[in-house]
Design a protein around this motif. Structure first.
Motif, mmCIF file in Angstrom:
data_model
loop_
_atom_site.group_PDB
_atom_site.id
_atom_site.type_symbol
_atom_site.label_atom_id
_atom_site.label_comp_id
_atom_site.label_asym_id
_atom_site.label_seq_id
_atom_site.Cartn_x
_atom_site.Cartn_y
_atom_site.Cartn_z
ATOM 1 N N ILE A 25 21.031 33.492 -3.564
ATOM 2 C CA ILE A 25 20.627 32.372 -4.407
ATOM 3 C C ILE A 25 19.288 31.857 -3.911
ATOM 4 O O ILE A 25 19.111 31.622 -2.707
ATOM 5 N N CYS A 26 18.352 31.675 -4.820
ATOM 6 C CA CYS A 26 17.056 31.095 -4.458
ATOM 7 C C CYS A 26 16.889 29.779 -5.213
ATOM 8 O O CYS A 26 16.872 29.760 -6.449
ATOM 9 N N VAL A 27 16.821 28.676 -4.472
ATOM 10 C CA VAL A 27 16.649 27.344 -5.047
ATOM 11 C C VAL A 27 15.176 26.971 -4.942
ATOM 12 O O VAL A 27 14.613 26.946 -3.842
ATOM 13 N N LEU A 65 15.796 28.402 0.176
ATOM 14 C CA LEU A 65 15.129 27.275 -0.465
ATOM 15 C C LEU A 65 13.623 27.497 -0.421
ATOM 16 O O LEU A 65 13.061 27.703 0.655
ATOM 17 N N THR A 66 12.988 27.499 -1.592
ATOM 18 C CA THR A 66 11.531 27.540 -1.626
ATOM 19 C C THR A 66 11.043 26.158 -2.036
ATOM 20 O O THR A 66 11.556 25.558 -2.979
ATOM 21 N N ALA A 105 13.774 37.778 -3.476
ATOM 22 C CA ALA A 105 14.756 38.642 -4.113
ATOM 23 C C ALA A 105 16.091 37.911 -4.158
ATOM 24 O O ALA A 105 16.617 37.503 -3.123
ATOM 25 N N ALA A 106 16.631 37.719 -5.357
ATOM 26 C CA ALA A 106 17.874 36.973 -5.501
ATOM 27 C C ALA A 106 18.547 37.339 -6.812
ATOM 28 O O ALA A 106 17.893 37.750 -7.768
ATOM 29 N N SER A 121 10.988 38.214 -11.518
ATOM 30 C CA SER A 121 11.115 39.604 -11.930
ATOM 31 C C SER A 121 12.542 40.103 -11.812
ATOM 32 O O SER A 121 12.898 41.129 -12.376
ATOM 33 N N ASP A 122 13.383 39.398 -11.077
ATOM 34 C CA ASP A 122 14.763 39.832 -10.931
ATOM 35 C C ASP A 122 15.679 38.626 -10.954
ATOM 36 O O ASP A 122 15.276 37.502 -10.709
ATOM 37 N N GLY A 123 16.938 38.855 -11.301
ATOM 38 C CA GLY A 123 17.934 37.804 -11.213
ATOM 39 C C GLY A 123 18.010 36.911 -12.437
ATOM 40 O O GLY A 123 17.154 36.911 -13.314
#
Length: 268
Positions: A25-27, A65-66, A105-106, A121-123
């Motif tokens: 997961i990328c928040v 987390l970004t 990547a997530a 690009s993904d997810g």
């Protein structure tokens, strides 16, 4: 398997891929201009609930987390807000430039609705609805101060936000926050009372329905409605009510067992 609506297509997508047992997961935290605000809280909360739901369904999770490049005082403020809101800290924190393309990547990217960011690009992309608050002179809470004021319960903010489908905008009012605090106090006292009764298994239909609601695009509001029904259902033993509330609190994160062992002693 969890199903999440991809904001780009509106279609439900199964996550993670059937071959994987790890959900990444990328928040993506929006730009912070004047401190941590309501929308920042809601984006962080959605990432936390998604990870908790995946773990309840037997998956491993990894949350990244970004965030914008923050000064030390805002980093400390962000850490404090996550702690008081019951949000599990991410495994990794990365900095990003505003409007940059998400590059982590997530399987799932969580962003605030209207974020000026190119599609990843993904997810799957989840867009979290905006949050409005009433002005202080109208009795409404101010974020994030409402999560830190003495005598308040920051988890009431969590409960209030969880009561709405994550995509829909929310207007937080003072009256709504007071009601959330009241419900939390009431539920915690009930859970403490039920904990004194013999344990009973969670009814199979409740377990199945609650897990299905969570797996279907994070139906947390439906789970809260279920708990309200369980509270009033005389056919569910007290011990089973305790187990149901405690089990689902693994996702809700409302510290519903806080008062267990602290019941008031009645003098004969």
């Amino acid at each position: 398997m969890l199903r999440i609506a991809d904001a780009r297509t509106g279609r439900l997508v199964e996550i993670p891929d059937a071959r994987r047992h790890l959900l990444r997961i990328c928040v993506h935290l929006p730009v912070i201009d004047n401190g941590i605000g309501a929308v920042h809280l809601r984006v962080l909360l959605l990432g936390d609930v998604l990870a908790r739901t995946a773990e309840l369904h037997g998956l491993q999770t990894l949350t990244v987390l970004t965030a914008p490049d923050l000064p030390p005082e805002q980093v400390q403020s962000l850490d404090r807000v996550m702690a008081v809101m019951g949000i599990h800290p991410p495994a990794t924190v990365r900095t990003h430039e505003p409007s940059a393309t998400p590059n982590a990547a997530a399987e799932v990217h969580v962003l605030a609705h209207g974020t000026d960011q190119q599609d990843s690009s993904d997810g799957v992309r989840i867009d979290v609805g905006q949050v409005g608050t009433t002005p202080p002179d109208e009795g409404g809470p101010v974020f994030p101060n409402a999560t830190a004021q003495e005598g308040t319960d920051p988890l009431a903010v969590r409960m209030l936000l969880l009561g709405h489908t994550y995509r829909t905008p929310v207007m937080v009012t003072g009256a709504a926050l007071v009601e959330a605090r009241r419900t939390l106090r009431h539920w915690r006292q009930l859970v403490a009372d039920w904990a004194q009764e013999p344990s009973r298994p969670i009814p199979a239909d409740l377990l199945r329905q609650s897990h299905a609601a969570l797996a279907d695009d994070l139906g947390v509001p439906a789970v809260l409605d279920m708990l309200r029904s369980v509270e009033r259902d005389a056919n569910v033993p007290a011990g089973a009510k305790f187990e149901t509330f405690a089990h689902l609190d693994r996702v809700l994160g409302l510290d519903l067992a806080r008062e267990v062992g602290h019941q008031r002693q009645v003098t004969p």
